[in-house]
Write a protein that holds these residues in place. Structure first.
Motif, PDB file in Angstrom:
ATOM      1  N   ARG A  58      -6.187  23.657  10.280  1.00 31.52           N
ATOM      2  CA  ARG A  58      -4.837  23.157  10.027  1.00 31.52           C
ATOM      3  C   ARG A  58      -4.705  22.796   8.554  1.00 31.52           C
ATOM      4  O   ARG A  58      -5.683  22.397   7.914  1.00 31.52           O
ATOM      5  N   LEU A  59      -3.486  22.896   8.039  1.00 33.66           N
ATOM      6  CA  LEU A  59      -3.225  22.492   6.667  1.00 33.66           C
ATOM      7  C   LEU A  59      -3.296  20.974   6.582  1.00 33.66           C
ATOM      8  O   LEU A  59      -2.788  20.264   7.459  1.00 33.66           O
ATOM      9  N   LYS A  60      -3.928  20.470   5.528  1.00 32.77           N
ATOM     10  CA  LYS A  60      -4.126  19.035   5.365  1.00 32.77           C
ATOM     11  C   LYS A  60      -3.471  18.538   4.078  1.00 32.77           C
ATOM     12  O   LYS A  60      -3.506  19.221   3.047  1.00 32.77           O
ATOM     13  N   LEU A  61      -2.890  17.352   4.164  1.00 28.59           N
ATOM     14  CA  LEU A  61      -2.405  16.651   2.981  1.00 28.59           C
ATOM     15  C   LEU A  61      -3.502  15.700   2.536  1.00 28.59           C
ATOM     16  O   LEU A  61      -3.890  14.791   3.273  1.00 28.59           O
ATOM     17  N   ASN A  85      -8.859   2.736   4.246  1.00 31.06           N
ATOM     18  CA  ASN A  85      -9.137   2.223   2.903  1.00 31.06           C
ATOM     19  C   ASN A  85      -9.971   3.182   2.063  1.00 31.06           C
ATOM     20  O   ASN A  85     -10.686   2.761   1.154  1.00 31.06           O
ATOM     21  N   LYS A  86      -9.886   4.463   2.363  1.00 28.75           N
ATOM     22  CA  LYS A  86     -10.616   5.475   1.608  1.00 28.75           C
ATOM     23  C   LYS A  86      -9.798   6.763   1.604  1.00 28.75           C
ATOM     24  O   LYS A  86      -8.835   6.893   2.375  1.00 28.75           O
ATOM     25  N   PRO A  87     -10.135   7.721   0.728  1.00 28.45           N
ATOM     26  CA  PRO A  87      -9.388   8.992   0.721  1.00 28.45           C
ATOM     27  C   PRO A  87      -9.345   9.613   2.112  1.00 28.45           C
ATOM     28  O   PRO A  87     -10.294   9.502   2.894  1.00 28.45           O
ATOM     29  N   ALA A  88      -8.220  10.256   2.422  1.00 27.49           N
ATOM     30  CA  ALA A  88      -8.025  10.770   3.778  1.00 27.49           C
ATOM     31  C   ALA A  88      -7.319  12.118   3.744  1.00 27.49           C
ATOM     32  O   ALA A  88      -6.671  12.488   2.758  1.00 27.49           O
ATOM     33  N   LEU A  89      -7.465  12.836   4.855  1.00 30.40           N
ATOM     34  CA  LEU A  89      -6.778  14.107   5.065  1.00 30.40           C
ATOM     35  C   LEU A  89      -5.887  13.967   6.294  1.00 30.40           C
ATOM     36  O   LEU A  89      -6.360  13.600   7.372  1.00 30.40           O
ATOM     37  N   ARG A 108       0.836  -1.204   0.000  1.00 30.92           N
ATOM     38  CA  ARG A 108       0.000   0.000   0.000  1.00 30.92           C
ATOM     39  C   ARG A 108       0.871   1.254   0.000  1.00 30.92           C
ATOM     40  O   ARG A 108       1.917   1.304   0.649  1.00 30.92           O
ATOM     41  N   SER A 109       0.428   2.273  -0.730  1.00 31.15           N
ATOM     42  CA  SER A 109       1.048   3.601  -0.698  1.00 31.15           C
ATOM     43  C   SER A 109      -0.070   4.635  -0.756  1.00 31.15           C
ATOM     44  O   SER A 109      -1.257   4.293  -0.815  1.00 31.15           O
ATOM     45  N   TRP A 110       0.313   5.925  -0.736  1.00 30.62           N
ATOM     46  CA  TRP A 110      -0.664   7.013  -0.767  1.00 30.62           C
ATOM     47  C   TRP A 110      -0.425   7.873  -2.013  1.00 30.62           C
ATOM     48  O   TRP A 110       0.691   8.323  -2.247  1.00 30.62           O
ATOM     49  N   LYS A 111      -1.475   8.101  -2.780  1.00 32.27           N
ATOM     50  CA  LYS A 111      -1.390   8.986  -3.935  1.00 32.27           C
ATOM     51  C   LYS A 111      -1.815  10.389  -3.516  1.00 32.27           C
ATOM     52  O   LYS A 111      -2.899  10.584  -2.961  1.00 32.27           O
ATOM     53  N   VAL A 112      -0.953  11.351  -3.774  1.00 28.59           N
ATOM     54  CA  VAL A 112      -1.214  12.729  -3.357  1.00 28.59           C
ATOM     55  C   VAL A 112      -2.266  13.367  -4.261  1.00 28.59           C
ATOM     56  O   VAL A 112      -2.140  13.348  -5.493  1.00 28.59           O
ATOM     57  N   ILE A 113      -3.293  13.934  -3.632  1.00 23.58           N
ATOM     58  CA  ILE A 113      -4.302  14.710  -4.358  1.00 23.58           C
ATOM     59  C   ILE A 113      -3.929  16.188  -4.331  1.00 23.58           C
ATOM     60  O   ILE A 113      -4.057  16.902  -5.318  1.00 23.58           O
ATOM     61  N   GLY A 114      -3.448  16.640  -3.172  1.00 29.13           N
ATOM     62  CA  GLY A 114      -3.051  18.038  -3.028  1.00 29.13           C
ATOM     63  C   GLY A 114      -3.113  18.464  -1.577  1.00 29.13           C
ATOM     64  O   GLY A 114      -3.107  17.634  -0.661  1.00 29.13           O
ATOM     65  N   PHE A 115      -3.188  19.755  -1.345  1.00 34.88           N
ATOM     66  CA  PHE A 115      -3.291  20.313   0.004  1.00 34.88           C
ATOM     67  C   PHE A 115      -4.645  20.989   0.169  1.00 34.88           C
ATOM     68  O   PHE A 115      -5.200  21.543  -0.785  1.00 34.88           O
ATOM     69  N   GLU A 116      -5.160  20.940   1.393  1.00 31.21           N
ATOM     70  CA  GLU A 116      -6.406  21.626   1.714  1.00 31.21           C
ATOM     71  C   GLU A 116      -6.235  22.363   3.033  1.00 31.21           C
ATOM     72  O   GLU A 116      -5.559  21.869   3.943  1.00 31.21           O
TER      73      GLU A 116
END
Length: 409
Positions: free
Chosen positions: A187-190, A204-208, A171-179
């Motif tokens: 707080r700034l979120k990845l 197992n779902k998109p996360a911040l 498993r790895s994480w694909k970066v969507i961006g910053f929010e």
């Protein structure tokens, strides 16, 4: 479908199917199928409960899937006795645990020990019921068990940080961006989404994830600014507690080169530790000689670096001392470990989780009291002997008695 089957059977035996008979038979078949489904579900639930509540026994490794998944930040650590505590959320009680003798720890993708894990690191564990005879090691109240019976599973067979937990399972994480987060504590979120298989106990779902200037970001084995994180990148990360039970990033690795460097550093720490404390395992069988000494068959525990197993496997003469479930040895016995020669070596196919699959039959000069089936031992390979810190060994029975229960803060 049932009507068609009945009609075919009736035709075969020259029986004229009657509508009522067909309807009754169809209803009976439906009821039977429902009963079979309920029975199979009940059997599956029983198997799940049996695995969850599995009680370990000396000399026997647990079956695959035994125990439950637990996660939380390592807020309390007892490196000497290999114990600690993980609170899952801010308002949940600490989940105290002790490592099983064959319990494995991983950090940065490499074998590790409790002492290697920084306080506050978010960890994942596989927790089983206490081993027979170890029920009092972690005191658990009835009130706590009524709140959540999972607190009864407090002996860990595996403990690992996020980067080990996820990367080990592809498993790895694909970066969507910053929010930019809102609410009372903005707080700034990845923003990321998971890449790879679904994982039990994982996200197992998109996360911040929280990210700020304290987050260490690694690229080409060096620290870089978070501007280097670009959408579409696949990254690995470690976490700690964040406000309102969120997860905050401590480290983000942008490439394999950087993560491999961390992995190698941790591997070298592990090699240094085990070469000075000896390779752990337990006794499978004992044969006493009439004239003193005897034969001891041992199985080494899993989770160690392969280099250690290779070194011990090539050895024809070793030293062995007895230890306890904490893997702590007795000072005198470690310093004057019994010499042993290798009589036989065996590799077990498809070893159980917690086992290395490596077994040796050793001829020992001195048969120590701790060389009994199911008891823990540590074997010294071709490594330089060093005196370990006195706090790590038992010097007297009172030391063992004091270590048999966790000291709760």
């Amino acid at each position: 479908m049932t009507r068609l089957i009945v009609a075919k059977v009736a035709k075969t035996f020259a029986i004229a199917p009657r509508p009522k008979l067909v309807a009754s038979f169809a209803a009976a078949m439906t009821a039977l199928c429902s009963l079979l489904f309920v029975c199979s579900s009940a059997i599956a639930d029983e198997k799940t409960d049996a695995l969850r509540d599995y009680v370990s026994k000396r000399g026997v490794f647990p079956p695959k899937g035994a125990g439950i998944h637990v996660h939380g930040d390592l807020v309390i650590s007892d490196p000497v006795n290999r114990r600690g505590a993980l609170p899952e959320k801010r308002h949940t009680p600490r989940h105290y645990f002790a490592m099983l003798p064959y319990g494995m720890v991983r950090y940065h993708g490499a074998p590790a020990d409790i002492r290697d894990i920084p306080p506050g690191t978010h960890m994942h564990g596989r927790f089983l019921s206490p081993m027979e005879g170890e029920e009092e090691t972690i005191p658990v109240t009835e009130q706590l068990l009524k709140r959540n019976k999972n607190y009864g599973n407090n002996h860990a067979i595996l403990l690992e940080d996020d980067v080990s937990f996820y990367s080990r399972q592809g498993r790895s994480w694909k970066v969507i961006g910053f929010e930019q987060g809102g609410g009372p504590a903005p707080r700034l979120k990845l923003s990321v989404e998971p890449v790879g298989p679904e994982i039990e106990g994982g996200i197992n779902k998109p996360a911040l994830f929280d990210i700020d200037d304290s987050t260490r970001i690694w690229k080409d084995r060096r620290l870089v600014h978070r501007d280097e994180i670009k959408p579409g990148m696949e990254v690995q990360a470690n976490f700690t507690w964040g406000p309102f039970d969120s997860l905050a990033t401590t480290d983000v690795w942008l490439d394999d080169v950087s993560l491999d460097a961390f992995k190698e550093i941790q591997r070298q720490r592990h090699l240094r530790l085990i070469r000075s404390r000896f390779l752990p395992g337990w006794v499978d069988a004992v044969k006493n000689y009439d004239t003193g000494g005897g034969e001891v068959t041992v199985t080494f525990f899993g989770g160690m670096d392969q280099e250690l197993y290779d070194e011990i496997w090539k050895s024809q003469s070793v030293k062995m001392c007895n230890a306890e479930n904490t893997l702590r040895t007795w000072g005198y016995h470690q310093e004057y470990a019994s010499r042993a020669s290798v009589l036989e070596k065996q590799k077990i196919e498809n070893p159980a989780f917690g086992s290395s699959g490596l077994q040796m039959r050793l001829k020992v000069v001195q048969m120590l009291d701790g060389f009994r089936p199911g008891k823990i031992i540590r074997v010294k390979g071709p490594w330089t002997y060093v005196l370990v810190p006195q706090d790590e060994v038992y010097e007297k029975p009172a030391d063992l008695e004091r270590a048999q229960r966790i000291n709760l803060p």
